[in-house]
Design an enzyme around this catalytic site. Structure first.
Site, PDB file in Angstrom:
ATOM      1  N   ASP A 167      67.129  53.014  30.675  1.00  0.00           N
ATOM      2  CA  ASP A 167      68.086  54.095  30.484  1.00  0.00           C
ATOM      3  C   ASP A 167      67.398  55.449  30.750  1.00  0.00           C
ATOM      4  O   ASP A 167      66.666  55.960  29.888  1.00  0.00           O
ATOM      5  CB  ASP A 167      68.617  53.999  29.041  1.00  0.00           C
ATOM      6  N   GLU A 194      64.522  61.368  46.190  1.00  0.00           N
ATOM      7  CA  GLU A 194      63.852  62.626  46.552  1.00  0.00           C
ATOM      8  C   GLU A 194      62.611  62.389  47.414  1.00  0.00           C
ATOM      9  O   GLU A 194      61.694  61.658  47.015  1.00  0.00           O
ATOM     10  CB  GLU A 194      63.471  63.399  45.278  1.00  0.00           C
ATOM     11  N   LYS A 209      60.423  68.869  35.025  1.00  0.00           N
ATOM     12  CA  LYS A 209      61.310  68.143  35.950  1.00  0.00           C
ATOM     13  C   LYS A 209      60.447  67.339  36.916  1.00  0.00           C
ATOM     14  O   LYS A 209      60.759  66.203  37.263  1.00  0.00           O
ATOM     15  CB  LYS A 209      62.210  69.143  36.688  1.00  0.00           C
ATOM     16  N   HIS A 241      57.126  68.540  51.625  1.00  0.00           N
ATOM     17  CA  HIS A 241      58.547  68.250  51.487  1.00  0.00           C
ATOM     18  C   HIS A 241      59.230  68.263  52.850  1.00  0.00           C
ATOM     19  O   HIS A 241      60.030  67.408  53.173  1.00  0.00           O
ATOM     20  CB  HIS A 241      59.167  69.387  50.655  1.00  0.00           C
TER      21      HIS A 241
HETATM   22  C1  MEV Z   1      60.465  69.139  42.620  1.00  0.00           C
HETATM   23  O1  MEV Z   1      61.360  68.061  42.498  1.00  0.00           O
HETATM   24  C2  MEV Z   1      59.448  69.134  41.496  1.00  0.00           C
HETATM   25  C3  MEV Z   1      58.556  70.379  41.440  1.00  0.00           C
HETATM   26  O2  MEV Z   1      59.367  71.542  41.436  1.00  0.00           O
HETATM   27  C4  MEV Z   1      57.756  70.287  40.160  1.00  0.00           C
HETATM   28  C5  MEV Z   1      56.983  71.518  39.817  1.00  0.00           C
HETATM   29  O3  MEV Z   1      57.398  72.642  40.173  1.00  0.00           O
HETATM   30  O4  MEV Z   1      55.959  71.381  39.110  1.00  0.00           O
HETATM   31  C6  MEV Z   1      57.647  70.453  42.627  1.00  0.00           C
END
Ligand code: MEV
Length: 425
Positions: free
Chosen positions: A279, A85, A263, A377
């Site tokens: 793992d 990513e 996430k 991004h």
């Molecule tokens: C993207 O991989 C992760 C984010 O969505 C985390 C977040 O929203 O805090 C940017």
């Protein structure tokens, strides 16, 4: 839908990997160019892949990048991260830089304690079963410690019993937890073997029947904590700080937001876990279950402001990683990455991983509370889009830069830009 006639391939597991690839290609009617891609991707790694998994035909390269600027418990660190990513590694570098003046990340841990569960069913007196097992503490310790003498030699081994009677749709069950110090191992093999060795004896003593014998990934006795302080001037002022706190309160109150917030934390955590051959699924399962331990799903991290108005971040999560056993020991890339880290114990690795998770969370919250994440991004994504439309050599930067300058990173626009650049040549 695939045109595959049958998913049976006789003797696939017995074939050497190259023959296996051929057999799969034939059955799946795979174009030669894809066979070449899989062959090339396997290069140098296929013997290892064949040792690690069944029916190996290739391996998949994930980029490894280095997170710079990290200080963990006073130690400067270069941290390899394996992730596909864009922005993940850049975010850690940036967040770590912004808390260097306050000393970086400070950590603590509850120690390398894992647990396995043995499910006992069929007893009309589950509480009595519980007590009967507890009375055998010394014998249980002996049985468990005999399973793994090496662990004992390194100072680990059986530590305790925790026995719960739980209510289920099938009535009460007695669940025996054996608590084990697994030292530098992740510990799955050790505790699973102990549980399997112990189960028949439990049946003998209690007359209950044992069914499952397996570790729990909710490793709540193997918790690692990291904290860091970001000075106000490194955050971008009071408004940004308050909006970041607001972002945290949002995540802590709403599972829809918490899932994404967490996430983001796992972007950092899993990248180091993977880079060191550990793992990722075990860590992810433990992290999410631990987060929901109070009965609802919330933020994995905690954020507050200190008396000087600086932002304090805290991340506490189970971190069952090891240095011995599994892919960590036999994957040369994992070994090389561990050498970059310079860690000698699983404990040190666990502390680094949780620190990276916290840095990642700071970066995401700051981006979201200010410019949004698309800007950062998209800068990296523009390169990918340029590649996707077939740009090569200097064309890649030309297309990417133009996409960024017009603020629209789209494939159709990239195609137009590329066509124009080529027509101008
Ligand atoms: C993207 O991989 C992760 C984010 O969505 C985390 C977040 O929203 O805090 C940017």
């Amino acid at each position: 839908m695939s045109n595959l006639k049958s998913s049976r391939i006789e003797g696939l597991h017995k074939m050497p990997p190259e023959a296996r690839l051929r057999a799969v290609a034939q059955q799946a009617d795979l174009k030669e160019e894809y066979v070449d891609v899989l062959s090339a991707a396997a290069s140098g790694q296929i013997t290892l892949a064949d040792r690690l998994v069944e029916n190996a035909i290739s391996s998949m390269a994930i980029p490894i990048g280095i997170a710079t600027n990290m200080i963990v418990d006073g130690q400067e660190m270069l941290i390899p991260m394996a992730t596909e990513e864009s922005s993940v590694i850049a975010a850690v570098c940036n967040s770590a830089k912004r808390c260097r003046s306050t000393g970086g990340f400070k950590t603590s841990t509850s120690g390398p304690i894992m647990a396995a569960q043995i499910q006992l069913v069929g007893a009309t007196d589950p509480e009595n079963v519980r007590l009967k097992v507890l009375e055998r503490f010394d014998e249980i310790k002996e049985i468990c410690d005999t399973v793994d003498p090496l662990l004992l030699k390194f100072g680990g081994g059986f530590r305790d019993l925790d026995i719960r009677v739980i209510d289920t749709a099938e009535g009460p069950m007695t669940i025996v937890h054996i608590i084990v110090d697994t030292r530098d191992a992740m510990g799955a093999n050790a505790v699973n073997s102990m549980a399997e060795a112990l189960a028949p004896r439990l049946e003998e003593w209690t007359k209950a029947r044992s069914i499952l014998r397996i570790l729990t990934n909710l490793a709540d006795r193997r918790v690692v904590r990291a904290r860091a302080v970001w000075p106000l001037d490194e955050i971008g002022g009071e408004q940004v700080r308050d909006d970041m706190l607001s972002a945290y309160y949002f995540a802590d109150a709403d599972p829809y937001r918490a899932a994404t917030h967490n996430k983001g934390i796992m972007n950092g955590v899993s990248a180091v876990v993977l880079a060191t051959g550990n793992d990722t699924r075990a860590i992810e399962a433990g992290a999410h279950a631990y987060t929901a331990r109070d009965g609802w799903y919330r933020s994995m991290s905690r954020w507050e402001k200190d008396a000087d108005g600086n932002l304090v971040g805290i991340l506490e999560m189970p971190m069952a990683v090891g240095l011995i056993g599994g892919a960590t020991k036999i994957h040369p890339t994992a070994q090389a990455n561990l050498n970059i880290l310079g860690v000698k114990t699983a404990d040190a690795l666990a502390r680094i991983i949780v620190s990276v998770g916290l840095a990642q969370n700071f970066g995401a919250m700051r981006a979201l509370a200010t410019t949004g994440i698309q800007k950062g991004h998209m800068a990296l994504h523009a390169q990918n889009v340029a590649l996707m439309v077939g740009a090569t050599g200097p064309e890649i930067d030309q297309v990417a830069n133009e996409l960024k300058s017009i603020g629209k990173v789209r494939q159709d626009i990239a195609e137009e830009i590329l066509a124009r650049i080529r027509s101008e040549k």
